[in-house]
Enzyme design. Structure first.
Site, PDB file in Angstrom:
ATOM      1  N   ASP A 179      51.048  28.306  39.113  1.00 28.78           N
ATOM      2  CA  ASP A 179      51.995  27.513  38.332  1.00 28.78           C
ATOM      3  C   ASP A 179      53.215  27.123  39.156  1.00 28.78           C
ATOM      4  O   ASP A 179      54.066  27.961  39.461  1.00 28.78           O
ATOM      5  CB  ASP A 179      52.429  28.298  37.095  1.00 28.78           C
ATOM      6  CG  ASP A 179      53.196  27.432  36.098  1.00 28.78           C
ATOM      7  OD1 ASP A 179      53.246  26.206  36.295  1.00 28.78           O
ATOM      8  OD2 ASP A 179      53.731  27.991  35.124  1.00 28.78           O
ATOM      9  N   ASP A 190      53.463  19.323  38.496  1.00 29.55           N
ATOM     10  CA  ASP A 190      53.260  20.631  37.868  1.00 29.55           C
ATOM     11  C   ASP A 190      51.787  20.997  37.817  1.00 29.55           C
ATOM     12  O   ASP A 190      51.015  20.395  37.079  1.00 29.55           O
ATOM     13  CB  ASP A 190      53.850  20.620  36.452  1.00 29.55           C
ATOM     14  CG  ASP A 190      53.710  21.950  35.736  1.00 29.55           C
ATOM     15  OD1 ASP A 190      53.552  22.979  36.424  1.00 29.55           O
ATOM     16  OD2 ASP A 190      53.755  21.959  34.495  1.00 29.55           O
TER      17      ASP A 190
END
Length: 401
Positions: free
Chosen positions: A89, A271
């Site tokens: 992440d 992201d």
């Protein structure tokens, strides 16, 4: 046998009377014949090992596309290490375990006395914080890495936690009682401890062909030239908030075919933790206006493309750092054999581009998510405050339902 107390004065006397003691080296006996055979190869093997232990060059490890929606990598914690399947992440920076395989404490596990709580877009975890040894690859071992032990959580099916590789400032406010503390990420500590020479993360994703497809790679400390093609285009991190809190960049403009999606430079984020490619609602409306009959399905939250419009799908183009990055039809559409995994219906064509749920002009107008990075190699460069993209051998492909 003299006691230890009796020997100590003698040791002290010997130490005082001479600076050093010379001991003879006795020859080794009992070896005959060609007992040195193979020694040159053994010496070369030792050199290789010594170099690998001292290496601070880039290290590439595999990543798995799990359930078509997120990438995970295997991370060891403790000594001996227990391995956890953690989501990669770039949109968060805390590393934690325990949502699947429980945290196993060993001699390297040190409580910090801090509680930890992090809220994500569709889930959260809370627990206690430890310092522990973290293994990202064989021989790539970080000491005293701060990690969370999840004691309660929501929405982490099939994974054991997250390895957070976003900006460290995102960790501020996640600890209690030290709410102002910043937690160094695994990348921060790898650099500090000399495991890497540059705080750079290379990310290679690819379209998945099975439910659990180990088709990706992460490169800690640099880039892997075998995973991309041509030149890398870099763009500086944005100064526009809130995108600037993350791996935020500016996209100069976007078109669907020749139809403008947006024409002014706008800020958003890159992201790995977001599956889709998301656009501000007004930009998204411009996008779907070019696809006859396209609409949002409230049940799945996905774009539906009528079968009559599939053949006419045009490239979706983004200008980043002066270079146009195009998503062809295959990059915009979900293969129909994945419909069930996405909660969809058989025989319906869904798309991977979605809406943010807010209008443009709020400082975060797009998210370049996993589906974009399945087509372009991505580089997250902390030292130079920039993000890079490059072509891959799967940037363009023929769409197959």
């Amino acid at each position: 046998m003299p006691s230890l107390a009796a020997l100590l004065p003698l040791v002290a006397l010997a130490t005082a009377s001479q600076a050093f003691v010379t001991l003879p080296l006795n020859p080794v006996t009992g070896r005959e014949g060609a007992y040195l055979k193979g020694l040159p190869d053994a010496d070369r093997a030792r050199v290789k090992l010594l170099k690998s232990r001292a290496s601070s060059g880039p290290t590439t490890v595999p990543a798995t596309n799990l359930a078509y929606v997120q990438y995970t990598t295997s991370v060891g914690v403790g000594s001996p290490a227990t391995y956890y399947n953690l989501v990669v992440d770039t949109g968060s920076s805390n590393t934690f375990v325990g949502t699947g395989t429980k945290y196993v404490r060993t001699s390297t596990s040190v409580p910090t006395g801090q509680d930890v709580n992090v809220t994500y877009g569709s889930g959260y975890f809370s627990g206690v914080e430890y310092l522990d040894q973290v293994t990202l690859a064989p021989g790539f071992v970080i000491k005293d890495q701060s990690i969370g032990d999840a004691l309660s959580w929501a929405d982490f099916p099939g994974v054991d936690g997250i390895v957070g590789v976003g900006p460290a400032d995102l960790t501020v406010g996640t600890l209690t009682p030290d709410v102002d503390a910043t937690i160094p990420t695994v990348m921060d500590n790898a650099l500090k401890q000399g495991l890497i020479e540059q705080e750079i993360l290379g990310v290679s994703f690819a379209p998945a062909t099975t439910y659990s497809d180990t088709n990706g790679a992460l490169t800690y400390g640099g880039i892997d030239s075998s995973l991309y093609e041509g030149e890398i285009t870099y763009t500086p991190l944005t100064t526009t908030y809130p995108a600037a809190y993350y791996w935020g960049i500016n996209i100069t403009d976007s078109t669907y075919g020749t139809t403008p999606v947006f024409t002014d430079s706008t800020a958003g984020i890159v992201d790995t933790g977001t599956t889709q490619i998301l656009l501000a609602d007004d930009y998204f409306d411009n996008y779907i206006a070019g696809i006859p009959g396209a609409y949002m399905d409230n049940t799945t939250g996905l774009l539906v493309v009528p079968s009559s419009s599939v053949a006419g799908i045009q490239p979706l183009n983004f200008t980043i750092g002066g270079t146009s990055f195009a998503l062809d039809a295959a990059a915009q559409l979900i293969p129909e054999d994945q419909n069930i995994a996405w909660g969809g219906s058989a025989g319906v064509q869904y798309g991977v581009v979605g809406n943010l749920g807010s209008l443009s002009g709020e400082g975060l107008d797009f998210i370049v998510g996993q589906k974009f990075m399945e087509r372009y190699y991505a580089i997250f460069d902390t030292l130079n405050s920039r993000v890079g993209f490059a072509l891959t051998n799967h940037t363009f492909s023929t769409y197959s339902a």
